[in-house]
Design a protein around this motif. Sequence first.
Motif, PDB file in Angstrom:
ATOM      1  N   PHE A  15       0.714  -1.108  -0.133  1.00 16.56           N
ATOM      2  CA  PHE A  15       0.075   0.115   0.008  1.00 16.56           C
ATOM      3  C   PHE A  15       0.789   1.278   0.103  1.00 16.56           C
ATOM      4  CE2 PHE A  15      -2.298  -3.182   2.428  1.00 16.56           C
ATOM      5  CZ  PHE A  15      -3.260  -3.754   1.497  1.00 16.56           C
ATOM      6  N   ARG A  16       2.054   1.179   0.365  1.00 18.82           N
ATOM      7  CA  ARG A  16       2.931   2.309   0.224  1.00 18.82           C
ATOM      8  C   ARG A  16       4.251   1.818  -0.751  1.00 18.82           C
ATOM      9  NH1 ARG A  16      -0.437   4.550   2.170  1.00 18.82           N
ATOM     10  NH2 ARG A  16      -0.497   5.598   4.353  1.00 18.82           N
ATOM     11  N   LYS A  17       4.796   2.641  -1.624  1.00 15.04           N
ATOM     12  CA  LYS A  17       5.530   2.272  -2.756  1.00 15.04           C
ATOM     13  C   LYS A  17       7.091   2.324  -1.948  1.00 15.04           C
ATOM     14  CE  LYS A  17       6.393   6.924  -4.748  1.00 15.04           C
ATOM     15  NZ  LYS A  17       7.712   7.010  -4.225  1.00 15.04           N
ATOM     16  N   PRO A  18       8.074   1.457  -2.417  1.00 17.26           N
ATOM     17  CA  PRO A  18       9.324   1.619  -2.197  1.00 17.26           C
ATOM     18  C   PRO A  18      10.202   2.800  -2.459  1.00 17.26           C
ATOM     19  CG  PRO A  18       8.929  -0.586  -3.017  1.00 17.26           C
ATOM     20  CD  PRO A  18       7.762   0.268  -3.376  1.00 17.26           C
ATOM     21  N   ASP A  19      11.220   3.197  -1.792  1.00 18.46           N
ATOM     22  CA  ASP A  19      12.105   4.275  -2.385  1.00 18.46           C
ATOM     23  C   ASP A  19      12.815   3.770  -3.130  1.00 18.46           C
ATOM     24  OD1 ASP A  19      10.572   6.458  -1.359  1.00 18.46           O
ATOM     25  OD2 ASP A  19      11.608   6.144   0.579  1.00 18.46           O
ATOM     26  N   VAL A  20      13.682   4.204  -4.008  1.00 13.33           N
ATOM     27  CA  VAL A  20      14.647   3.760  -5.016  1.00 13.33           C
ATOM     28  C   VAL A  20      15.965   4.801  -5.034  1.00 13.33           C
ATOM     29  CG1 VAL A  20      15.459   2.984  -7.357  1.00 13.33           C
ATOM     30  CG2 VAL A  20      13.113   2.731  -6.788  1.00 13.33           C
ATOM     31  N   GLY A  21      16.904   4.157  -4.587  1.00 18.32           N
ATOM     32  CA  GLY A  21      18.250   4.829  -4.416  1.00 18.32           C
ATOM     33  C   GLY A  21      19.347   4.543  -5.242  1.00 18.32           C
ATOM     34  N   ILE A  22      20.228   5.443  -5.642  1.00 19.52           N
ATOM     35  CA  ILE A  22      21.482   4.969  -6.521  1.00 19.52           C
ATOM     36  C   ILE A  22      22.678   5.105  -5.549  1.00 19.52           C
ATOM     37  CG2 ILE A  22      22.480   5.244  -8.882  1.00 19.52           C
ATOM     38  CD1 ILE A  22      19.876   7.087  -9.344  1.00 19.52           C
ATOM     39  N   PRO A  23      23.593   4.003  -5.683  1.00 23.90           N
ATOM     40  CA  PRO A  23      24.711   4.268  -4.884  1.00 23.90           C
ATOM     41  C   PRO A  23      25.719   4.873  -5.302  1.00 23.90           C
ATOM     42  CG  PRO A  23      24.657   1.820  -5.894  1.00 23.90           C
ATOM     43  CD  PRO A  23      23.231   2.798  -6.120  1.00 23.90           C
ATOM     44  N   HIS A  24      25.557   5.750  -6.396  1.00 26.50           N
ATOM     45  CA  HIS A  24      26.636   6.354  -6.791  1.00 26.50           C
ATOM     46  C   HIS A  24      26.074   7.991  -7.497  1.00 26.50           C
ATOM     47  CE1 HIS A  24      25.277   5.357 -10.955  1.00 26.50           C
ATOM     48  NE2 HIS A  24      25.144   4.152 -10.568  1.00 26.50           N
ATOM     49  N   ARG A  25      26.846   8.906  -8.062  1.00 25.32           N
ATOM     50  CA  ARG A  25      26.397  10.114  -8.561  1.00 25.32           C
ATOM     51  C   ARG A  25      26.535  10.385 -10.243  1.00 25.32           C
ATOM     52  NH1 ARG A  25      25.139  13.846  -4.941  1.00 25.32           N
ATOM     53  NH2 ARG A  25      25.625  15.480  -6.468  1.00 25.32           N
ATOM     54  N   ARG A  26      26.770   9.061 -10.723  1.00 20.57           N
ATOM     55  CA  ARG A  26      26.923   9.269 -12.201  1.00 20.57           C
ATOM     56  C   ARG A  26      25.651   9.679 -12.992  1.00 20.57           C
ATOM     57  NH1 ARG A  26      27.237   4.305 -14.283  1.00 20.57           N
ATOM     58  NH2 ARG A  26      27.491   3.196 -12.191  1.00 20.57           N
ATOM     59  N   PHE A  27      24.402   9.327 -12.376  1.00 17.33           N
ATOM     60  CA  PHE A  27      23.236   9.824 -12.884  1.00 17.33           C
ATOM     61  C   PHE A  27      22.827  11.057 -12.570  1.00 17.33           C
ATOM     62  CE2 PHE A  27      22.281   4.805 -13.058  1.00 17.33           C
ATOM     63  CZ  PHE A  27      23.480   4.939 -14.155  1.00 17.33           C
ATOM     64  N   ALA A  28      23.400  11.656 -11.689  1.00 19.10           N
ATOM     65  CA  ALA A  28      22.950  12.977 -11.236  1.00 19.10           C
ATOM     66  C   ALA A  28      22.771  13.976 -12.341  1.00 19.10           C
ATOM     67  CB  ALA A  28      24.166  13.767 -10.203  1.00 19.10           C
ATOM     68  N   GLY A  29      21.808  14.904 -12.367  1.00 23.08           N
ATOM     69  CA  GLY A  29      21.125  15.864 -13.324  1.00 23.08           C
ATOM     70  C   GLY A  29      20.451  15.100 -14.233  1.00 23.08           C
ATOM     71  N   ARG A  30      20.265  13.821 -14.447  1.00 21.51           N
ATOM     72  CA  ARG A  30      19.657  13.087 -15.426  1.00 21.51           C
ATOM     73  C   ARG A  30      17.937  13.326 -15.102  1.00 21.51           C
ATOM     74  NH1 ARG A  30      23.912  13.931 -16.805  1.00 21.51           N
ATOM     75  NH2 ARG A  30      25.138  12.756 -17.960  1.00 21.51           N
ATOM     76  N   PRO A  31      16.951  13.269 -16.055  1.00 13.71           N
ATOM     77  CA  PRO A  31      15.304  13.041 -15.496  1.00 13.71           C
ATOM     78  C   PRO A  31      15.029  12.068 -14.684  1.00 13.71           C
ATOM     79  CG  PRO A  31      15.645  13.638 -18.068  1.00 13.71           C
ATOM     80  CD  PRO A  31      17.173  13.339 -17.640  1.00 13.71           C
ATOM     81  N   ASN A  32      14.296  12.527 -13.574  1.00 20.64           N
ATOM     82  CA  ASN A  32      13.924  11.405 -12.600  1.00 20.64           C
ATOM     83  C   ASN A  32      15.090  11.286 -11.558  1.00 20.64           C
ATOM     84  OD1 ASN A  32      13.036  10.404 -15.406  1.00 20.64           O
ATOM     85  ND2 ASN A  32      11.260   9.835 -13.969  1.00 20.64           N
ATOM     86  N   VAL A  33      16.059  11.894 -11.632  1.00 21.45           N
ATOM     87  CA  VAL A  33      16.994  11.820 -10.387  1.00 21.45           C
ATOM     88  C   VAL A  33      17.265  13.107  -9.677  1.00 21.45           C
ATOM     89  CG1 VAL A  33      19.578  11.425  -9.784  1.00 21.45           C
ATOM     90  CG2 VAL A  33      18.459  10.313 -12.095  1.00 21.45           C
ATOM     91  N   MET A  34      16.953  12.726  -8.434  1.00 20.21           N
ATOM     92  CA  MET A  34      16.530  13.845  -7.350  1.00 20.21           C
ATOM     93  C   MET A  34      17.931  13.600  -6.520  1.00 20.21           C
ATOM     94  SD  MET A  34      14.032  15.048  -8.038  1.00 20.21           S
ATOM     95  CE  MET A  34      14.258  15.054  -9.725  1.00 20.21           C
ATOM     96  N   TRP A  35      18.413  14.921  -5.942  1.00 26.63           N
ATOM     97  CA  TRP A  35      19.416  15.003  -4.967  1.00 26.63           C
ATOM     98  C   TRP A  35      20.729  14.231  -5.393  1.00 26.63           C
ATOM     99  CZ3 TRP A  35      15.042  12.799  -2.368  1.00 26.63           C
ATOM    100  CH2 TRP A  35      14.120  13.653  -2.208  1.00 26.63           C
TER     101      TRP A  35
END
Length: 734
Positions: free
Chosen positions: A75-95
């Motif tokens: 009933f609650r969705k999971p959060d998805v994290g990325i263990p690096h910053r290579r995708f920073a600034g791409r659409p859908n990537v926050m912080w």
Amino acid sequence: MSELSEGQWQALRQLQHIEVVTEGRVRLQDVGASARGELAVRVSVDCTGGARENALADLHDRESFDLLIPELFPFRKPDVGIPHRRFAGRPNVMWGRALCLYLAANEWHPSQGMHGLISRLVRWLGALADGSLAGPQVNWHPPLTNKRISPGHLIVRPDLPDDGADQWAAVEAVGGNRYEVRRWFPELPARPPRDLPAGRCFLAPMLVLPRPVGFDYPTELGELVSLLREQGVSGDRFRKAWVENDRSWWIGPPPGTDARPLNLIILGSPAPHRSASRATVAHLAVWEVQSGKELAWMEVFDQRPRIATRRDTERPVAWLRGKRVLLLGCGGLGAPVAEFCARAGATTVRLVDTGGVTPGILVRQPYSYAEIGWPKVVALGERLRTIAPEMTVEAAVTDAVTLAAADLTDADLIIDATASPSVAASLERTWSMAGASLPPLLSMGVGHRCDSGFVTLARPGASGAGADLLRRLGLAAAADDDLADVLDDFFPDPPRADVFQPEPGCSDPTYLGSAADLAIFAGGLLNEGLAALGAAERDDDPQTVTPRRFASVMRLPGEFETVPGRRRFLWLDDLVQHENGHGYQVRFTPESLAAMRIETLRMADERGPLCETGGVLLGQIDHGARVVWVTEADSLPPDSRAEAHQLTMNPRSVDGYVQARRRRTHGLVGYVGAWHTHPMEAAGPSKADGKAAKLLVSTGAPSLMVIAGGTVEVWRQWLRGRGRPDIFAELTLP
């Protein structure tokens, strides 16, 4: 892992199943617990397939992601994290490290669970790899901070220029921790402009960054300066903006508020790569510099037209944006309609009503107990200002029947929601004199039990307004058995006797209905009318004939039956002629003129082209609106004699037929006069015509005399179906 919830065990089983069915392309790497009690799972996805020439980031053969699965899954969705910053600034990537795969909470479907989430993740990686990844107009969420939060909120409405240059924001302290940007300035203004709220504004610098922001925002002024330097913003540029802002505009708070000026810094960030943003500056982030050099992030409500897509953009009410509306009647229909206009972005709403708020109307009208005794226009005006403070609201405790053409022209749309025959007749008379110069007129009403309603639209230059079109709708209902209930509802014959008294001395015995019923009709009828208005304006081609008269019937189903929800009608304009006797306007339907021509052709075939003919005119005379409607033109009645240059007829011979039409149309069609021809001669009365006119009114009823004539060429062209004859009309009153 017995401490896991049932939902977390379910998520783990789903991930194990996905690993099997994908043959390891999606693989479980690690399972543990987070500090907040979520189930922490690391998964990896095979990224070796497909071309990467246009990849938007450096992709490894396998990419890992951290899933935090809440206790209340699914009933609650999971959060998805990325263990690096290579995708920073791409659409859908926050912080820089958080991946947002769902546009809104409602996009998460518990039934899809981890299968739905992993499918989105795989599609996102595929789009990142082939270069097709693009977000909406901006990132789904602007960059935020989870550090210090300012209690203030900043609303931004005016668009920024497209040059990407630094700006100065004139910020108004509205009160209640609300602040609003009123205008942007490219240079520091020497003094406050007079059109800004006096003494309630202060300035804030805005720096435009050259690259999208993909980092956690700082919490200290020094950190902000360092990060600006990384973006190529010099310290001198920042200090110049910061030091020059002396905030000298501020004089004092608005009366009754605790508003205060703030030390604000605004950063403008461009859109991410391949974003479809229409603005150079896609994101605005704002900090309040608090005690010392600490920064507190301020929540921004970005309402700039190039950034925010209004939810009503493709709906009929979008026509109202930027328009001036004159609303007659602030009751069960008018009050909700006024609110719809405010929410749609009308610039001005002028309210006209003489009524006051009483206890009895609270059942169906959106007023409050605290407003009892107030004029409706005053109470409604206060409500509209809380919804759209930038909109101009004018309240007039005035009887709408006193409005002249000058009062009506200062608007882009007139809405008559009074349900008043007197107002309708007054508008009809005004329309007959100045219809071409008046704005569109929407008229609406509901039936006596609030289970049916109508809306009519008269566009500028139409041959008739609200009363005209409601009558035309009644005629359409009289000719269609499926609309018999509509005819009975709005044109009861005999007049309805089962009136009720909702509140002695304070409210008209109009209709039974609830607030829920009226909300349905107010929104539905307004949408119908505005949709027709918008469509007509889009299709208004000078080379084509676009009907300027529209009506729609809206009905609610009965308790154990269904009826068609909506019926729409379009009518061409009537032929309008002013009669000579008393200044009434005569309106001939196209059908009545066609019937005259057919009868004239028949007589010409039988007795020659110079033989006069004529018949009886059926319709209605409205002495309030000063209009004669000629709906039907009948042929010669029995006992008539037609000869060249002379016609004798006895309209009483068709009395039975006329009475039948009256019954069928509930009085909308009855005897109004007679017509005859002067073939190839001037359309004017002879001495015999004058005697005949006096004879026609000898019974005490008014009578219209219509003579069709014209030159030889005009007459022949009309008989061939081209043009129209010259028409003389004169109303004789007893």
